[in-house]
Design a protein around this motif. Structure first.
Motif, PDB file in Angstrom:
ATOM      1  N   LEU A 175      -6.355  -1.713   2.298  1.00  0.00           N
ATOM      2  CA  LEU A 175      -5.132  -0.936   2.138  1.00  0.00           C
ATOM      3  C   LEU A 175      -4.394  -1.264   0.846  1.00  0.00           C
ATOM      4  O   LEU A 175      -3.696  -0.413   0.288  1.00  0.00           O
ATOM      5  N   PHE A 176      -4.540  -2.492   0.380  1.00  0.00           N
ATOM      6  CA  PHE A 176      -3.635  -3.015  -0.635  1.00  0.00           C
ATOM      7  C   PHE A 176      -4.202  -2.941  -2.044  1.00  0.00           C
ATOM      8  O   PHE A 176      -3.785  -3.684  -2.932  1.00  0.00           O
ATOM      9  N   THR A 177      -5.131  -2.036  -2.259  1.00  0.00           N
ATOM     10  CA  THR A 177      -5.767  -1.911  -3.560  1.00  0.00           C
ATOM     11  C   THR A 177      -6.135  -0.462  -3.808  1.00  0.00           C
ATOM     12  O   THR A 177      -6.286   0.323  -2.861  1.00  0.00           O
ATOM     13  N   VAL A 178      -6.274  -0.093  -5.073  1.00  0.00           N
ATOM     14  CA  VAL A 178      -6.752   1.253  -5.401  1.00  0.00           C
ATOM     15  C   VAL A 178      -8.271   1.301  -5.392  1.00  0.00           C
ATOM     16  O   VAL A 178      -8.852   2.363  -5.555  1.00  0.00           O
ATOM     17  N   ASP A 179      -8.901   0.165  -5.191  1.00  0.00           N
ATOM     18  CA  ASP A 179     -10.361   0.081  -5.107  1.00  0.00           C
ATOM     19  C   ASP A 179     -10.711  -0.418  -3.712  1.00  0.00           C
ATOM     20  O   ASP A 179     -10.925  -1.611  -3.502  1.00  0.00           O
ATOM     21  N   PRO A 180     -10.762   0.486  -2.701  1.00  0.00           N
ATOM     22  CA  PRO A 180     -10.879   0.060  -1.303  1.00  0.00           C
ATOM     23  C   PRO A 180     -12.147  -0.702  -0.974  1.00  0.00           C
ATOM     24  O   PRO A 180     -12.206  -1.411   0.023  1.00  0.00           O
ATOM     25  N   PHE A 233       0.799  -1.220   0.000  1.00  0.00           N
ATOM     26  CA  PHE A 233       0.000   0.000   0.000  1.00  0.00           C
ATOM     27  C   PHE A 233       0.836   1.276   0.000  1.00  0.00           C
ATOM     28  O   PHE A 233       0.437   2.288  -0.598  1.00  0.00           O
ATOM     29  N   LEU A 234       2.003   1.278   0.643  1.00  0.00           N
ATOM     30  CA  LEU A 234       2.782   2.514   0.692  1.00  0.00           C
ATOM     31  C   LEU A 234       3.482   2.816  -0.632  1.00  0.00           C
ATOM     32  O   LEU A 234       3.845   3.970  -0.894  1.00  0.00           O
ATOM     33  N   ALA A 235       3.654   1.805  -1.484  1.00  0.00           N
ATOM     34  CA  ALA A 235       4.157   2.080  -2.835  1.00  0.00           C
ATOM     35  C   ALA A 235       3.167   2.961  -3.594  1.00  0.00           C
ATOM     36  O   ALA A 235       3.561   3.840  -4.376  1.00  0.00           O
ATOM     37  N   LEU A 236       1.883   2.731  -3.355  1.00  0.00           N
ATOM     38  CA  LEU A 236       0.856   3.562  -3.994  1.00  0.00           C
ATOM     39  C   LEU A 236       1.010   5.013  -3.561  1.00  0.00           C
ATOM     40  O   LEU A 236       0.885   5.940  -4.371  1.00  0.00           O
ATOM     41  N   LYS A 237       1.296   5.215  -2.275  1.00  0.00           N
ATOM     42  CA  LYS A 237       1.475   6.568  -1.756  1.00  0.00           C
ATOM     43  C   LYS A 237       2.693   7.238  -2.369  1.00  0.00           C
ATOM     44  O   LYS A 237       2.662   8.436  -2.699  1.00  0.00           O
ATOM     45  N   VAL A 238       3.784   6.504  -2.524  1.00  0.00           N
ATOM     46  CA  VAL A 238       4.997   7.074  -3.132  1.00  0.00           C
ATOM     47  C   VAL A 238       4.700   7.522  -4.563  1.00  0.00           C
ATOM     48  O   VAL A 238       5.125   8.607  -4.994  1.00  0.00           O
ATOM     49  N   LEU A 239       3.965   6.718  -5.304  1.00  0.00           N
ATOM     50  CA  LEU A 239       3.584   7.098  -6.667  1.00  0.00           C
ATOM     51  C   LEU A 239       2.719   8.351  -6.671  1.00  0.00           C
ATOM     52  O   LEU A 239       2.910   9.254  -7.498  1.00  0.00           O
ATOM     53  N   GLU A 240       1.780   8.426  -5.738  1.00  0.00           N
ATOM     54  CA  GLU A 240       0.931   9.614  -5.644  1.00  0.00           C
ATOM     55  C   GLU A 240       1.752  10.848  -5.282  1.00  0.00           C
ATOM     56  O   GLU A 240       1.453  11.963  -5.739  1.00  0.00           O
ATOM     57  N   ASP A 241       2.781  10.684  -4.473  1.00  0.00           N
ATOM     58  CA  ASP A 241       3.651  11.812  -4.117  1.00  0.00           C
ATOM     59  C   ASP A 241       4.301  12.431  -5.349  1.00  0.00           C
ATOM     60  O   ASP A 241       4.683  13.603  -5.332  1.00  0.00           O
ATOM     61  N   HIS A 242       4.441  11.641  -6.410  1.00  0.00           N
ATOM     62  CA  HIS A 242       5.050  12.135  -7.648  1.00  0.00           C
ATOM     63  C   HIS A 242       4.001  12.651  -8.636  1.00  0.00           C
ATOM     64  O   HIS A 242       4.338  12.927  -9.795  1.00  0.00           O
TER      65      HIS A 242
END
Length: 431
Positions: A391-396, A115-124
């Protein structure tokens, strides 16, 4: 509130199954003490580690790392010129996004994913709702669905990415192909080969979060672990190059956090020699030099003294014992309608509740929210928590809502089993 670590509780009676880190009893204190003594006692020789380091890392460190990895992976083809030091997998992933993507790059993820990889991508600046989500099953990533996506997406008008700078990719795909976070699954060799073929055909940079690769938890798991995606890609890049500067399409992103200690903030990446050469000229690597240079000097001594090898063997034995104890307990005590997958390595156990249930809502009730009610049932709370599947999906609200992730790395066996008992008690109240 815990002000000493990233984790949110230091209550000794609480079991937090969401902590994906080695516990206090598994920290390499003796290994690093010996390494530190060796390092500082020879500071006249090691003084350069207090200076800005070479962009890709100290040459002797990279040599020792290459030899260590070649032995652990039983892969003599690993090359020193394909390696570079990083400040851990998280910062490395952020750097990779900065260096190898544009605003036109399409993001592809596996489902479920870290899930935190998704956040890192969103940070960019990438938007989660636009990520392409590819499902997984017991054999890992569904590469047939990935191929279908590329065929349907072939008319996208971003060929400028494909034909522009060689280091900017049309697609970036993030996945954990070995002992996945969160499922513990491993993508099969057949699928890995097809994924590399697709990546090379469609201008995809595949970023493999390989931080669990060195943690097979049985002899059978170790002997059956398929070749890494980066090794399959390098075989093509080096033996059948597309021109004189084939960048390759896979980066293996690794960390000492899972095999030594997270606070070290030290890791490495592996990719093609041309990719490493590009990195060596980047502003990110040149402005500060080799990341965490002094710590790399300490770990160099840990490798030389055999401490890293011995510590890794101990970790695999302890994690195997903990994982098997938890899985044996859960198999006997879970409600009959609950399933889980016994992993072959890594840190995690993936639990699947009956369709229609929501592990996040259950945890909310357990923690006293919503008046302690789960769909009309009053819950007697237990001092235990987990990572809910949302947490582990873009479709909560999607297919993973009925799942949850447990970690067996952080606590000793007795406390893990106590936590399992609390989890079973909770689920028996609501299912």
């Amino acid at each position: 509130m815990n002000t000493k670590t990233l984790f949110s509780t230091d209550d000794p009676d609480y079991v937090a199954f969401q902590y994906g880190a080695p516990g206090k009893d598994l920290m390499p204190s003796a290994v690093m003490t010996a390494a530190s003594n060796a390092f500082w006692s020879d500071i006249d020789q090691n003084y350069t580690f207090m200076q800005y380091g070479p962009a890709l890392g100290d040459t002797e460190f990279l040599k020792q790392l290459q030899e260590f990895l070649a032995k652990e992976y039983k892969d003599p083809s690993i090359r020193q010129d394909c390696l570079a030091i990083t400040a851990g997998a998280s910062q490395s992933f952020s750097n990779i996004i900065s260096l190898f993507t544009t605003h036109e790059t399409k993001i592809i993820i596996e489902n479920p994913t870290y899930f935190l990889a998704l956040k890192v991508l969103e940070d960019h600046g990438f938007k989660a709702q636009e990520f392409v989500s590819i499902p997984t099953d017991h054999d890992g990533l569904n590469v047939d669905q990935l191929e279908a996506f590329f065929l349907s997406d072939s008319s996208r008008c971003n060929d400028d990415v494909a034909q522009g700078d060689a280091h900017r990719f049309k697609y970036l795909m993030y996945l954990v192909p070995t002992y996945s976070n969160p499922t513990g699954r491993t993508t099969s060799l057949e699928r890995r080969r097809k994924l590399v073929t697709l990546a090379r055909k469609h201008n995809v940079l595949v970023v493999c979060d390989d931080v669990y690769n060195l943690l097979p938890l049985s002899t059978a798991a170790e002997s059956s672990q398929p070749p890494r995606l980066v090794s399959l890609d390098l075989s093509e890049t080096l033996n059948n190059p597309r021109g004189s500067s084939d960048f390759g399409n896979v980066i293996s992103n690794n960390s000492f956090s899972k095999i030594m200690a997270p606070g070290m903030r030290l890791g490495w990446i592996e990719g093609s020699p041309h990719m490493m050469s590009f990195l060596s000229k980047s502003g990110i690597m040149n402005s500060g030099g080799s990341p965490n240079h002094i710590v790399s000097g300490l770990v160099l001594n840990a490798m030389r003294l055999g401490g890293l090898k011995n510590h890794l063997e101990m970790l695999k034995q302890v994690y195997a014992e903990r994982m098997n104890s938890m899985c044996d307990y859960l198999a006997k005590n879970f409600p009959a309608c609950v399933e889980f997958e016994r992993p072959e390595g890594g840190f995690f156990i993936w639990v699947i509740l009956p369709k229609g249930h929501d592990a996040f809502e259950i945890q909310e009730a357990n923690q006293g929210r919503n008046n302690g009610l789960y769909r009309g049932k009053k819950v007697t709370g237990v001092k235990m928590s987990y990572a809910p599947g949302r947490l582990f999906t873009v479709d909560p609200k999607g297919e993973n809502a009925n799942c949850l992730r447990l970690t067996f790395a952080f606590y000793e066996r007795e406390k893990l089993l106590d936590g399992c008992a609390r989890l079973c008690s909770l689920l028996k109240q609501v299912l």
